[in-house]
Design an enzyme around this catalytic site. Structure first.
Site, PDB file in Angstrom:
ATOM      1  N   HIS A 116      25.060 -60.230  20.932  1.00 34.00           N
ATOM      2  CA  HIS A 116      24.358 -59.496  21.992  1.00 34.00           C
ATOM      3  C   HIS A 116      22.860 -59.142  21.673  1.00 34.00           C
ATOM      4  O   HIS A 116      22.354 -58.234  21.598  1.00 34.00           O
ATOM      5  CB  HIS A 116      24.943 -58.143  21.898  1.00 34.00           C
ATOM      6  N   HIS A 122      26.958 -54.140  29.714  1.00 33.11           N
ATOM      7  CA  HIS A 122      28.252 -54.113  28.622  1.00 33.11           C
ATOM      8  C   HIS A 122      28.646 -52.381  29.003  1.00 33.11           C
ATOM      9  O   HIS A 122      28.863 -51.833  28.115  1.00 33.11           O
ATOM     10  CB  HIS A 122      27.622 -54.092  27.523  1.00 33.11           C
ATOM     11  N   GLU A 170      32.316 -58.101  31.367  1.00 29.00           N
ATOM     12  CA  GLU A 170      31.075 -58.486  31.166  1.00 29.00           C
ATOM     13  C   GLU A 170      30.961 -59.960  31.834  1.00 29.00           C
ATOM     14  O   GLU A 170      31.274 -61.016  31.449  1.00 29.00           O
ATOM     15  CB  GLU A 170      30.631 -58.837  29.728  1.00 29.00           C
TER      16      GLU A 170
HETATM   17  C1  BGC Z   1      32.512 -58.136  22.412  1.00 28.14           C
HETATM   18  C2  BGC Z   1      33.246 -57.795  21.441  1.00 28.14           C
HETATM   19  C3  BGC Z   1      32.524 -56.814  20.595  1.00 28.14           C
HETATM   20  C4  BGC Z   1      31.834 -55.732  21.690  1.00 28.14           C
HETATM   21  C5  BGC Z   1      30.940 -54.681  21.436  1.00 28.14           C
HETATM   22  C6  BGC Z   1      31.977 -57.427  23.421  1.00 28.14           C
HETATM   23  O1  BGC Z   1      31.139 -58.204  24.171  1.00 28.14           O
HETATM   24  O2  BGC Z   1      33.091 -59.576  22.813  1.00 28.14           O
HETATM   25  O3  BGC Z   1      33.668 -58.667  20.202  1.00 28.14           O
HETATM   26  O4  BGC Z   1      33.143 -56.152  19.631  1.00 28.14           O
HETATM   27  O5  BGC Z   1      31.167 -56.605  22.723  1.00 28.14           O
HETATM   28  O6  BGC Z   1      30.126 -55.280  20.458  1.00 28.14           O
END
Ligand code: BGC
Length: 381
Positions: free
Chosen positions: A142, A215, A346
């Protein structure tokens, strides 16, 4: 700062919702209203990094309300009535900036420059290798240590008659290891049909990679004490991208047929989750064949009567069942946010695409204009 430009409509919505919020889920009891356009109000929300943070409230003609902060371009609440006309927020969020500064796992934020994982935090463009911080086991997740979710964006309420706000951010060359000065903008619009439209645009001055998404964590019941495992989900995807133990795609595009990943016909999320190690946290390869805006998901909850439809121009969606939520964070009304208390959808390009030449490309070149659209449409019966 202009004062007292509130339209009559916006004033009555503001008053209606202040009382609504106080009596339901304590979403916001804020202080000073500073500047307003029809359908959008702006409230001071604190400071960080020497920059002012604001909370914008977008209200549509049905009285549905979405709050967005320029900290992380974050959706902090989406309050709508359930089938009994009781309003509650269908997304996880906090009612103060301090909640976000405590680093929750990306609640409602825009993630980037690269949403989801890049293996070992390394990728190449032509012959140049770039190295990112590894902030998730051996991988980059991310956007890094201080991704788009932790930046203060510039924001402008829409200057036309739509209930929208536009946020923009300049991610400098080398930020978090990514090449190129990237200008990124996100526009949120709430329509009178209860659609939250999110439009992303971006351009760069050097070849880079980009995978930008929102998210938000949804719980359509509006109450985190109800597990999302009882929601019913349809994903229009015949294939998904299997992952290794560190959640990096193996590179394979695998059929969902006969597996717990088959959501082509609506089923309860909890039905087969036990057979998926760790729970769902996978990229689904959408059946749509081009980049037109198409319906890809339908999520339903019988307790509230709410349905959420998702439309996107993107080729994938990360379906994540809040597996790592562990009670560390609480809602504004004091309820612990436990595993499976909420889920994410997402819309995205596939994780680790910069290292997987067979996946749709996430490369953005100088002179190109990136544009993508995702719509979350809420209804109640
Ligand atoms: C990911 C997860 C992660 C979450 C929060 C999601 O987009 O695929 O693995 O734990 O985001 O970070």
């Amino acid at each position: 700062m202009k004062k007292s430009t509130l339209s009559g409509i916006a004033i009555s919505f503001a008053i209606f919702f202040t009382s609504c919020n106080n009596s339901t889920n304590n979403q916001t009891t804020t202080t000073e209203k500073m500047e307003t356009k029809a359908g959008v109000t702006k409230t001071a929300w604190g400071n960080t990094d020497g920059k002012e943070v604001f909370l914008y409230t977008i209200t549509n003609a049905k009285g549905v309300q979405v709050k967005i902060s320029n900290y992380g371009a974050t959706i902090t609440s989406w309050v709508s009535p359930d089938k009994n006309n009781k309003p509650s927020s269908i997304v996880l969020g906090f009612d103060s900036l301090s909640g976000y500064l405590a680093k929750p796992p990306y609640f409602g934020a825009v993630v980037g420059r690269y949403g989801n994982r890049i293996a070992k935090g390394k990728f190449k463009i032509d012959k140049t290798e770039y190295t990112l911080a590894t902030n998730n086991g051996p991988n980059a997740l991310h956007g890094g240590l201080k991704g788009f979710d932790k930046q203060v964006w510039d924001a402008t309420p829409a200057s036309d008659s739509t209930a929208s706000i536009e946020l923009s951010y300049l991610s400098k060359d080398g930020e978090e290891g990514y090449p190129g000065n990237l200008k990124v903008a996100v526009r949120y619009t709430l329509t009178d049909d209860n659609e939250l439209k999110i439009e992303y645009s971006a351009s760069t001055d050097k070849a880079t990679v980009l995978n930008v998404t929102n998210h938000s964590y949804f719980n359509l019941t509006g109450d985190v004490n109800n597990s999302i495992l009882d929601h019913t989900l349809m994903i229009d995807a015949d294939n998904y991208t299997p992952v290794d133990t560190t959640l990096i795609p193996t590179g394979e595009i695998k059929s969902v047929k006969g597996t717990p990943f088959d959501f082509t016909k609506a089923k309860k999320i909890g039905l087969e989750i036990g057979a998926v190690s760790g729970g769902y946290d996978h990229n689904f390869v959408l059946n749509k064949k081009d980049s037109s805006l198409s319906k890809i998901v339908e999520l339903k909850d019988s307790i509230s009567g709410r349905t959420l439809e998702v439309y996107t121009t993107q080729p994938g969606v990360q379906f994540y069942t809040g597996n790592f939520l562990d009670g560390k964070f609480s809602t504004p009304d004091g309820k612990k946010i436990n595993q499976h208390a909420a889920m994410c959808l997402e819309t995205q390009h596939f994780p680790d695409s910069p290292n997987e030449p067979k996946f749709p490309t996430t490369l953005l070149l100088p002179g190109q204009q990136f544009h993508s659209v995702t719509v979350y449409k809420l209804s109640v019966k």
